[in-house]
Design a protein around this motif. Sequence first.
Motif, PDB file in Angstrom:
ATOM      1  N   THR A  60      45.227 -41.683  21.875  1.00  0.00           N
ATOM      2  CA  THR A  60      44.343 -40.871  22.723  1.00  0.00           C
ATOM      3  C   THR A  60      43.673 -41.742  23.769  1.00  0.00           C
ATOM      4  N   HIS A  92      37.673 -43.540  15.807  1.00  0.00           N
ATOM      5  CA  HIS A  92      37.697 -42.914  14.485  1.00  0.00           C
ATOM      6  C   HIS A  92      37.358 -43.928  13.399  1.00  0.00           C
ATOM      7  N   SER A 107      35.700 -33.835  15.144  1.00  0.00           N
ATOM      8  CA  SER A 107      35.447 -32.422  14.880  1.00  0.00           C
ATOM      9  C   SER A 107      33.948 -32.142  14.872  1.00  0.00           C
ATOM     10  N   GLY A 137      40.506 -26.190  21.953  1.00  0.00           N
ATOM     11  CA  GLY A 137      41.321 -26.075  20.752  1.00  0.00           C
ATOM     12  C   GLY A 137      42.465 -27.062  20.714  1.00  0.00           C
ATOM     13  N   SER A 138      42.355 -28.135  21.479  1.00  0.00           N
ATOM     14  CA  SER A 138      43.444 -29.103  21.619  1.00  0.00           C
ATOM     15  C   SER A 138      43.633 -29.925  20.348  1.00  0.00           C
ATOM     16  N   LYS A 139      44.894 -30.286  20.089  1.00  0.00           N
ATOM     17  CA  LYS A 139      45.225 -31.113  18.928  1.00  0.00           C
ATOM     18  C   LYS A 139      45.994 -32.378  19.310  1.00  0.00           C
ATOM     19  N   THR A 140      46.760 -32.342  20.384  1.00  0.00           N
ATOM     20  CA  THR A 140      47.596 -33.480  20.763  1.00  0.00           C
ATOM     21  C   THR A 140      46.796 -34.470  21.605  1.00  0.00           C
ATOM     22  N   GLU A 168      46.370 -33.416  25.360  1.00  0.00           N
ATOM     23  CA  GLU A 168      45.475 -32.280  25.553  1.00  0.00           C
ATOM     24  C   GLU A 168      44.020 -32.667  25.291  1.00  0.00           C
ATOM     25  N   ILE A 169      43.799 -33.472  24.262  1.00  0.00           N
ATOM     26  CA  ILE A 169      42.440 -33.952  23.992  1.00  0.00           C
ATOM     27  C   ILE A 169      41.935 -34.780  25.167  1.00  0.00           C
TER      28      ILE A 169
END
Length: 322
Positions: A179, A239, A264, A297-300, A303-304
């Motif tokens: 990311t 993270h 999240s 609602g992005s996951k990849t 997209e994030i």
Amino acid sequence: MHSSNVRVIDQIHQWLSAGHPVWLATVLETWGSSPRPEGSLLAYVPGLGTVGSLSGGCIEEDLLTKLASEDNIPTPSIHGYGQTDSQNARLALPCGGQLRILLERLEPEQAGLFLELFTALEQGQCVSRTVHLRSGDLGLAALAGLAKPNKPGLYEQPDTITHTLGPAFQLLLTGAGETTRCVAELARAVDFSVTVCDFREEFLEGWNMPGVELVKTFPDDLIRERFNTPTSAIIALAHDPRLDDMALLEALTSKAFYIAAMGSQRTSARRRERLQELGLTAEQLERLYAPAGIPTGSKTPWEIAISIVAQLIAVRNKLFSD
């Protein structure tokens, strides 16, 4: 590593220092649709290429052809584009846009002036550059206070043009993950200089992203030394609380204009609890954008990254636009 105008000024200094005369074009004024704003710079040395942009391609091609094929071009001089039907047809200016540019030929003995200009901008200062149209003489003046970065001011008088430049925007990302790569690439495209900070050897292995500075260290000292400015943004993407929390503890007491952390809603709530237990106040925590990015609602990773950089741009524009 620099925003577009600062990168151009740095390259001009390098070319002049190497003994090459440099053509410099500055966008003075635009009408209609224009891909580049007023104050945008393009530098050119025949045989060495260009740095910067005036229009996205159409003006550059015509201007470089003229510089390569014509002698005795007056300098400094002002040129208009898109002001006639024939120019629009030949240059394919978007949506009937028009612009005026200032064209200058810079000589190697002016290298010191551009080093001074580059150094001032790197240090977060606001500087004005004055061009005397009759003599071609140049002058620099440091200005008090903070200019609006990447919103250059242009002031024209009959015999002079003054171009005010502010410091570059810079972005610090913690964590050398996928990311982070996506955010870094998008942020560089919208005029941020990007630095990635990570001390974890396993994440640093194989990291190679041209134009992005990688620093193997802990983030707190780095933020204090280089990112405690009103034109800095800091995003925690590791993270790993050892890295992200350390960065946020320092960032949320800094002058940075945008501070965010990926995760999240639940992760963000736990992070705020930890940071409060570590001494941050509720007022300081209100500065934190977490979860980072606009809700999509992005996951990849891509997209994030798009959602994060969209929010970053929105905050920058709200704070620094006219």
